[in-house]
Design a protein around this motif. Structure first.
Motif, PDB file in Angstrom:
ATOM      1  N   GLU A 110      -3.783  -5.720   1.943  1.00  0.00           N
ATOM      2  CA  GLU A 110      -5.046  -6.091   2.586  1.00  0.00           C
ATOM      3  C   GLU A 110      -6.152  -5.875   1.560  1.00  0.00           C
ATOM      4  O   GLU A 110      -6.247  -4.787   0.992  1.00  0.00           O
ATOM      5  N   LYS A 111      -6.980  -6.887   1.353  1.00  0.00           N
ATOM      6  CA  LYS A 111      -8.085  -6.771   0.395  1.00  0.00           C
ATOM      7  C   LYS A 111      -9.021  -5.651   0.844  1.00  0.00           C
ATOM      8  O   LYS A 111      -9.434  -5.600   1.993  1.00  0.00           O
ATOM      9  N   GLY A 112      -9.319  -4.758  -0.070  1.00  0.00           N
ATOM     10  CA  GLY A 112     -10.286  -3.700   0.196  1.00  0.00           C
ATOM     11  C   GLY A 112      -9.792  -2.606   1.119  1.00  0.00           C
ATOM     12  O   GLY A 112     -10.600  -1.828   1.617  1.00  0.00           O
ATOM     13  N   ARG A 113      -8.520  -2.527   1.345  1.00  0.00           N
ATOM     14  CA  ARG A 113      -7.969  -1.568   2.313  1.00  0.00           C
ATOM     15  C   ARG A 113      -8.531  -0.166   2.093  1.00  0.00           C
ATOM     16  O   ARG A 113      -8.443   0.396   1.007  1.00  0.00           O
ATOM     17  N   THR A 130     -14.497   0.117   3.634  1.00  0.00           N
ATOM     18  CA  THR A 130     -15.106  -0.693   4.695  1.00  0.00           C
ATOM     19  C   THR A 130     -15.954  -1.855   4.190  1.00  0.00           C
ATOM     20  O   THR A 130     -15.810  -2.967   4.695  1.00  0.00           O
ATOM     21  N   HIS A 168       0.819  -1.208   0.000  1.00  0.00           N
ATOM     22  CA  HIS A 168       0.000   0.000   0.000  1.00  0.00           C
ATOM     23  C   HIS A 168       0.857   1.264   0.000  1.00  0.00           C
ATOM     24  O   HIS A 168       0.339   2.360  -0.131  1.00  0.00           O
ATOM     25  N   GLU A 226     -13.502  -4.512   3.144  1.00  0.00           N
ATOM     26  CA  GLU A 226     -12.704  -4.997   4.272  1.00  0.00           C
ATOM     27  C   GLU A 226     -13.502  -5.965   5.139  1.00  0.00           C
ATOM     28  O   GLU A 226     -12.956  -6.938   5.649  1.00  0.00           O
ATOM     29  N   SER A 227     -14.797  -5.718   5.287  1.00  0.00           N
ATOM     30  CA  SER A 227     -15.607  -6.548   6.183  1.00  0.00           C
ATOM     31  C   SER A 227     -16.261  -7.740   5.480  1.00  0.00           C
ATOM     32  O   SER A 227     -16.944  -8.513   6.128  1.00  0.00           O
TER      33      SER A 227
END
Length: 195
Positions: free
Chosen positions: A86-89, A92, A58, A95-96
Motif C-alpha cells: 500500500e502506498k504510504g502505508r 497518513t 510489508h 495514504e490519503s
C-alpha cells in the motif's frame, strides 16, 4: 518458495519425465493446475514464469525469507514474485493523497506539508497545462491520458475543465500509450502525459 517444496517439485518433474509422453504432459498439467488453485498464478506459469504470491510486501521477514529461498533455488527458471503493498502505508498524509508522495522535495514529516522553493520562472508543467486547457477550449478532439499522475503532469487542471475528455488509466503506462494511439487512429488528438 521453500527448499522442501521446490525440491519436491523438482523430484516430481524428474519422475514425470520418465513417464510416457502423454502421462508426462498430464502430470505437468496437474502440477500447473494444483499451483494455480493454490496461488492463482496460472497465467504466469503458462508464460514460463515460476510464480510466487501474492506476498505481503510489508512483512519484511516473510519477504526476505522468500527472496532468499528463490535466490538459492536451482533450476526454477524465470521467477515472478507478486508483492502487494500500500502506498504510504503507516504515513497518513501519503495514504490519503493517491497522487502525491511518489517523489518529494523537502517536507514537514509531522504535517506532510511540502516546502516550496523560491518562485522562479513558470515550470514546464504549468505552461503545458495552461496551454493544453486553452487549446482544448477551441478543439474538442483534444483528450488527455495519464497513468496515475494527474497533478504531477499538470493534467489535473485539464480534468477539472474537461472531465469527459480526461482519462487516468492507473499505473499502466503501456496501456496509456496504446490507448492514445487507438484514439489518434479515430481522429482524436490525444496528449499522453507520463513522467
Amino acid at each position: 518458495s521453500s527448499r522442501k517444496f521446490l525440491g519436491l517439485r523438482e523430484l516430481a518433474g524428474k519422475m514425470a519425465k520418465r513417464l510416457p509422453g502423454r502421462l508426462e504432459r498430464t502430470a505437468k498439467k496437474a502440477d500447473e493446475y494444483a499451483r494455480g488453485i493454490m496461488t492463482g498464478g496460472t497465467l504466469f506459469e503458462e508464460l514460463g514464469f515460476y510464480y510466487v504470491g501474492p506476498v505481503d510486501g510489508h512483512d519484511m521477514n516473510q519477504l526476505v525469507h522468500i527472496l532468499r529461498n528463490l535466490r538459492d533455488a536451482e533450476d526454477v527458471g524465470p521467477v515472478l514474485v507478486h508483492v502487494i503493498t500500500e502506498k504510504g502505508r503507516g504515513y497518513t498524509p501519503a495514504e490519503s493523497a493517491g497522487d502525491k508522495y511518489h517523489a518529494v522535495s523537502k517536507f514537514n514529516v509531522v504535517t506532510g506539508e511540502q516546502k516550496k522553493g523560491p518562485p522562479g520562472p513558470p515550470s514546464y508543467t504549468s505552461v503545458f497545462s495552461r496551454e493544453l486547457v486553452r487549446q482544448a477550449a477551441t478543439d474538442n478532439r483534444i483528450v488527455t491520458i495519464t497513468a496515475a499522475m494527474p497533478s504531477g503532469t499538470g493534467l489535473d487542471k485539464f480534468a477539472k475543465a474537461y472531465p469527459d475528455r480526461f482519462f487516468d488509466v492507473g499505473i499502466a503506462e503501456q496501456h496509456a500509450v496504446t490507448f492514445a494511439a487507438g484514439m489518434a487512429t479515430e481522429g482524436l488528438r490525444p496528449f499522453c502525459a507520463i513522467y
